[in-house]
Enzyme design. Structure first.
Site, short mmCIF file in Angstrom:
data_model
loop_
_atom_site.label_atom_id
_atom_site.label_comp_id
_atom_site.label_asym_id
_atom_site.label_seq_id
_atom_site.Cartn_x
_atom_site.Cartn_y
_atom_site.Cartn_z
CB THR A 135 1.98 -6.74 1.14
OG1 THR A 135 1.80 -6.98 2.55
CG2 THR A 135 0.62 -6.51 0.54
N GLY A 158 0.30 -9.24 9.58
CA GLY A 158 -0.87 -8.83 8.80
C GLY A 158 -1.18 -7.35 8.94
CD GLU A 183 1.71 -7.40 12.58
OE1 GLU A 183 2.76 -7.45 13.22
OE2 GLU A 183 1.66 -7.10 11.38
N GLY A 213 0.81 -1.22 0.00
CA GLY A 213 0.00 0.00 0.00
C GLY A 213 0.84 1.27 0.00
CG ASP A 264 0.67 -7.16 5.77
OD1 ASP A 264 1.16 -8.11 6.38
OD2 ASP A 264 1.13 -6.00 5.85
NE ARG A 268 5.32 -22.20 28.65
CZ ARG A 268 4.93 -22.23 29.91
NH1 ARG A 268 3.90 -21.48 30.32
NH2 ARG A 268 5.55 -23.01 30.79
O1 F6P Z 1 3.69 -5.31 5.65
C1 F6P Z 1 4.36 -6.49 5.88
C2 F6P Z 1 4.71 -6.63 7.34
O2 F6P Z 1 5.40 -7.84 7.51
C3 F6P Z 1 3.53 -6.55 8.30
O3 F6P Z 1 2.82 -7.75 8.39
C4 F6P Z 1 4.22 -6.15 9.57
O4 F6P Z 1 3.34 -5.45 10.43
C5 F6P Z 1 5.32 -5.25 9.09
O5 F6P Z 1 5.55 -5.59 7.74
C6 F6P Z 1 6.62 -5.37 9.84
O6 F6P Z 1 7.49 -4.40 9.35
P1 F6P Z 1 9.06 -4.36 9.57
O7 F6P Z 1 9.67 -5.50 8.82
O8 F6P Z 1 9.46 -3.05 9.02
O9 F6P Z 1 9.26 -4.51 11.04
#
Ligand code: F6P
Length: 389
Positions: free
Chosen positions: A148, A193, A245, A126, A150, A307
């Protein structure tokens, strides 16, 4: 003015062999090299173009760091994870330079012309679509590809990288089942995600998670605990919780109006968009560690030992799945054809088995979230999965 004349001069001669640039930006994802290969091989082999790869996303164009792409460096990369061009989250208009955040748009545009490029292909999610659109408005010819893990880019059926990440998350859930079962534990697996639930939902359904929590559906912790206790009463002394997340509890969603803000962010009012973006960023900082907190609370409510497994960047690494290689190759090879036909300002979207050019303005500033009536959600509920609501 002068710049516009120059663009016209360069692009008007369609009989000349074209010179195209390629960059990969944003978080890396499996399938990037397959896309670079698809574009490069078609551009070189069929259209006789000159192809330049820029290193580390938009920063590479700003710093003029590039390599000439040839049969040699395009060969043997189909199965490689990551990106041979490197990537970064740098934005043209907000780049860290010498310890300061600066607008480097003009330098990028200048370098584009200095290299006598006819077009720049920007492969990303995006954020990259938005950055490419910004450069398009400065007179550059751009085409984008949606990647991506995501799967949250609008106007395309799917993004490449998603399928591979999904497979990794499902394998993790499969493996966590046996250890959760042996120890009679709750295992909470946190899945990437960003602010959308495609990965957690897809992996949760495919891996048979007992609870799936996604950002689109704020969860009620008491209902989650009750679903686990119900399993205990039925003699199932373990549970797998797949949590995205970006998932949030009903309580915090209401307190901070997170869903409202996410919707409002889609506004055309740039100032408002900036303010909301800042608030959401601050909120994301606050929710780091949410999954650990959830584990603690579930343990207290159910008295079942808990856990946490955070999959993190494991989901982005390694070889791309067959599906992602195929998708990236389909989009990449079609992209070369659009370049040849000078069809610029578009994203090459996946539509069924084919591809479709979508004007960038239809893509930017939007995020594809999981609709509440999506068939994946429906089937999760049908098999008795607790969605936290
Ligand atoms: O956009 C892909 C992604 O892996 C997301 O799922 C995650 O929130 C983010 O990138 C993590 O970003 P970085 O690798 O910059 O920590």
């Amino acid at each position: 003015m002068i710049r516009i004349n120059f663009v016209n001069l360069v692009t008007s001669n369609s009989t000349m062999n074209k010179h195209i640039g390629i960059l990969t930006a944003g978080g890396d994802s499996p399938g990037l090299n397959a896309a670079i290969r698809g574009i490069g091989k078609t551009a070189l082999g069929i259209y006789n173009m000159q192809v330049t790869g820029f290193m580390d996303g938009f920063r590479g164009v700003m710093e003029n760091r590039s390599i000439r792409m040839s049969g040699d460096n395009l060969s043997g990369i189909l199965t490689l994870g990551g990106t041979i061009l490197g990537t970064s989250r740098d934005k043209p208009n907000k780049m860290q330079v010498g310890g300061k955040v600066m607008d480097m748009t003009d330098v990028i545009v200048e370098n584009y012309h200095k290299q006598h490029l006819d077009a720049l292909v920007c492969i990303g999610g995006g954020g990259t679509q938005k950055n490419a659109f910004h450069l398009m408005k400065q007179g550059m010819n751009v085409i984008t590809l949606p990647k991506t893990i995501d799967n949250d880019v609008c106007e395309t059926d799917v993004t490449f990288g998603f399928d591979t990440a999904l497979g990794i998350a499902v394998e993790a859930i499969d493996r966590l089942h046996s250890t959760a079962d042996s120890h009679h534990r709750i295992i909470i697996v946190e899945i990437m995600g960003h602010n959308t639930g495609w990965l957690a939902l897809g992996a949760g359904v495919s891996g048979g998670a007992d609870v799936i929590l996604i950002p689109e559906i704020p969860y009620d912790i008491d209902l989650v605990a009750e679903s686990i206790l119900k399993r205990e009463r039925a003699g199932k002394h373990f549970s797998i919780v797949a949590i995205s997340e970006g998932a949030i509890s009903k309580e915090s969603a209401q307190k901070m109006d997170i869903l409202g803000k996410r919707e409002e962010k889609e506004t055309d009012d740039k100032e408002k968009q900036k303010t909301i973006q800042k608030e959401l960023k601050n909120y994301r900082k606050k929710v780091i560690g949410n999954t650990m907190q959830l584990a603690k609370e579930l343990e207290q409510l159910t008295l079942v030992e808990s856990r946490v497994t955070i999959l993190g960047h494991l989901q982005r690494g390694g070889i791309p799945s067959a599906y992602d290689r195929l998708l990236a190759t389909r989009l990449g090879t079609a992209c070369a054809e659009y370049l040849q036909n000078e069809q610029f300002g578009i994203m090459v979207a996946a539509r069924g088995d084919g591809v479709e050019p979508v004007p960038l303005e239809k893509v930017v500033g939007k995020r594809k979230i999981v609709p509440l009536d999506h068939p994946w959600l429906e089937c999760a509920r049908r098999v008795g999965t607790c969605m936290g609501d």
